[in-house]
Design a protein around this motif. Structure first.
Motif, PDB file in Angstrom:
ATOM      1  N   MET A 195       0.863  -1.170   0.000  1.00  0.00           N
ATOM      2  CA  MET A 195       0.000   0.000   0.000  1.00  0.00           C
ATOM      3  C   MET A 195       0.903   1.224   0.000  1.00  0.00           C
ATOM      4  N   ASN A 196       0.756   2.064  -1.024  1.00  0.00           N
ATOM      5  CA  ASN A 196       1.624   3.227  -1.115  1.00  0.00           C
ATOM      6  C   ASN A 196       1.103   4.383  -0.264  1.00  0.00           C
ATOM      7  N   ALA A 197       1.941   5.366  -0.067  1.00  0.00           N
ATOM      8  CA  ALA A 197       1.609   6.495   0.808  1.00  0.00           C
ATOM      9  C   ALA A 197       0.418   7.302   0.293  1.00  0.00           C
ATOM     10  N   SER A 198       0.301   7.455  -1.005  1.00  0.00           N
ATOM     11  CA  SER A 198      -0.828   8.218  -1.572  1.00  0.00           C
ATOM     12  C   SER A 198      -2.154   7.537  -1.269  1.00  0.00           C
ATOM     13  N   LEU A 199      -2.171   6.243  -1.402  1.00  0.00           N
ATOM     14  CA  LEU A 199      -3.394   5.496  -1.118  1.00  0.00           C
ATOM     15  C   LEU A 199      -3.712   5.530   0.375  1.00  0.00           C
ATOM     16  N   MET A 200      -2.691   5.473   1.203  1.00  0.00           N
ATOM     17  CA  MET A 200      -2.901   5.551   2.644  1.00  0.00           C
ATOM     18  C   MET A 200      -3.486   6.920   3.023  1.00  0.00           C
ATOM     19  N   ARG A 201      -2.957   7.984   2.422  1.00  0.00           N
ATOM     20  CA  ARG A 201      -3.510   9.320   2.690  1.00  0.00           C
ATOM     21  C   ARG A 201      -4.957   9.407   2.235  1.00  0.00           C
ATOM     22  N   LYS A 202      -5.255   8.814   1.075  1.00  0.00           N
ATOM     23  CA  LYS A 202      -6.624   8.823   0.562  1.00  0.00           C
ATOM     24  C   LYS A 202      -7.554   8.081   1.526  1.00  0.00           C
ATOM     25  N   LEU A 203      -7.123   6.941   2.023  1.00  0.00           N
ATOM     26  CA  LEU A 203      -7.935   6.183   2.966  1.00  0.00           C
ATOM     27  C   LEU A 203      -8.245   7.015   4.200  1.00  0.00           C
ATOM     28  N   TRP A 204      -7.238   7.657   4.770  1.00  0.00           N
ATOM     29  CA  TRP A 204      -7.464   8.451   5.976  1.00  0.00           C
ATOM     30  C   TRP A 204      -8.289   9.697   5.676  1.00  0.00           C
ATOM     31  N   SER A 205      -8.216  10.202   4.458  1.00  0.00           N
ATOM     32  CA  SER A 205      -9.095  11.315   4.073  1.00  0.00           C
ATOM     33  C   SER A 205     -10.543  10.860   4.021  1.00  0.00           C
ATOM     34  N   VAL A 206     -10.763   9.666   3.504  1.00  0.00           N
ATOM     35  CA  VAL A 206     -12.115   9.101   3.462  1.00  0.00           C
ATOM     36  C   VAL A 206     -12.640   8.925   4.882  1.00  0.00           C
ATOM     37  N   ILE A 207     -11.806   8.402   5.756  1.00  0.00           N
ATOM     38  CA  ILE A 207     -12.210   8.194   7.148  1.00  0.00           C
ATOM     39  C   ILE A 207     -12.554   9.525   7.805  1.00  0.00           C
ATOM     40  N   GLU A 208     -11.710  10.518   7.590  1.00  0.00           N
ATOM     41  CA  GLU A 208     -11.934  11.827   8.191  1.00  0.00           C
ATOM     42  C   GLU A 208     -13.218  12.490   7.683  1.00  0.00           C
ATOM     43  N   ALA A 209     -13.520  12.293   6.418  1.00  0.00           N
ATOM     44  CA  ALA A 209     -14.694  12.925   5.810  1.00  0.00           C
ATOM     45  C   ALA A 209     -15.989  12.152   6.077  1.00  0.00           C
ATOM     46  N   SER A 210     -15.874  10.935   6.570  1.00  0.00           N
ATOM     47  CA  SER A 210     -17.049  10.087   6.781  1.00  0.00           C
ATOM     48  C   SER A 210     -17.826  10.522   8.017  1.00  0.00           C
ATOM     49  N   GLN A 211     -19.107  10.255   7.970  1.00  0.00           N
ATOM     50  CA  GLN A 211     -19.927  10.503   9.148  1.00  0.00           C
ATOM     51  C   GLN A 211     -19.570   9.478  10.218  1.00  0.00           C
ATOM     52  N   ASN A 212     -19.392   9.956  11.415  1.00  0.00           N
ATOM     53  CA  ASN A 212     -18.992   9.088  12.521  1.00  0.00           C
ATOM     54  C   ASN A 212     -19.974   7.945  12.734  1.00  0.00           C
ATOM     55  N   GLN A 213     -21.268   8.203  12.506  1.00  0.00           N
ATOM     56  CA  GLN A 213     -22.281   7.170  12.723  1.00  0.00           C
ATOM     57  C   GLN A 213     -22.078   5.985  11.791  1.00  0.00           C
ATOM     58  N   ILE A 214     -21.595   6.246  10.588  1.00  0.00           N
ATOM     59  CA  ILE A 214     -21.342   5.145   9.655  1.00  0.00           C
ATOM     60  C   ILE A 214     -20.229   4.267  10.199  1.00  0.00           C
ATOM     61  N   ILE A 215     -19.127   4.885  10.579  1.00  0.00           N
ATOM     62  CA  ILE A 215     -17.976   4.129  11.068  1.00  0.00           C
ATOM     63  C   ILE A 215     -18.321   3.359  12.332  1.00  0.00           C
ATOM     64  N   LEU A 216     -19.021   4.002  13.233  1.00  0.00           N
ATOM     65  CA  LEU A 216     -19.336   3.355  14.510  1.00  0.00           C
ATOM     66  C   LEU A 216     -20.485   2.363  14.393  1.00  0.00           C
ATOM     67  N   GLY A 217     -21.310   2.491  13.365  1.00  0.00           N
ATOM     68  CA  GLY A 217     -22.488   1.639  13.236  1.00  0.00           C
ATOM     69  C   GLY A 217     -22.264   0.343  12.476  1.00  0.00           C
ATOM     70  N   LEU A 218     -21.152   0.221  11.785  1.00  0.00           N
ATOM     71  CA  LEU A 218     -20.893  -0.977  10.993  1.00  0.00           C
ATOM     72  C   LEU A 218     -20.004  -1.944  11.774  1.00  0.00           C
ATOM     73  N   ASP A 219     -20.246  -3.252  11.583  1.00  0.00           N
ATOM     74  CA  ASP A 219     -19.329  -4.216  12.193  1.00  0.00           C
ATOM     75  C   ASP A 219     -18.012  -4.191  11.418  1.00  0.00           C
ATOM     76  N   ASP A 220     -17.019  -4.887  11.918  1.00  0.00           N
ATOM     77  CA  ASP A 220     -15.679  -4.804  11.342  1.00  0.00           C
ATOM     78  C   ASP A 220     -15.644  -5.168   9.856  1.00  0.00           C
ATOM     79  N   SER A 221     -16.275  -6.256   9.492  1.00  0.00           N
ATOM     80  CA  SER A 221     -16.256  -6.700   8.092  1.00  0.00           C
ATOM     81  C   SER A 221     -16.945  -5.696   7.177  1.00  0.00           C
TER      82      SER A 221
END
Length: 69
Positions: free
Chosen positions: A1-27
């Motif tokens: 996993m390259n650094a650009s993709l890692m930054r993109k992933l964390w940008s997605v996480i940061e921009a996501s609604q907290n309820q989505i992240i907290l409401g889904l199971d791990d899978s």
């Protein structure tokens, strides 16, 4: 996993609604994040397994980020 993709992933996480992240199971959270990355030109489907492993390893951190942001 390259650094650009890692930054993109964390940008997605940061921009996501907290309820989505907290409401889904791990899978489902892992799959949802992979789906969010799928539209990015930096994302190569061949990297899905590596990205999935990274997400699973960082799930506690991702959930903490969502809970406390």
């Amino acid at each position: 996993m390259n650094a650009s993709l890692m930054r993109k992933l964390w940008s997605v996480i940061e921009a996501s609604q907290n309820q989505i992240i907290l409401g889904l199971d791990d899978s489902r959270l892992c799959q949802w994040l992979l789906d969010q990355l799928a539209g990015d030109p930096l994302f190569d489907r061949n990297q899905s397994a590596a990205v999935s492993r990274y997400i699973h390893a960082k799930l506690p951190l991702i959930r903490d980020f969502a809970q406390f942001s």
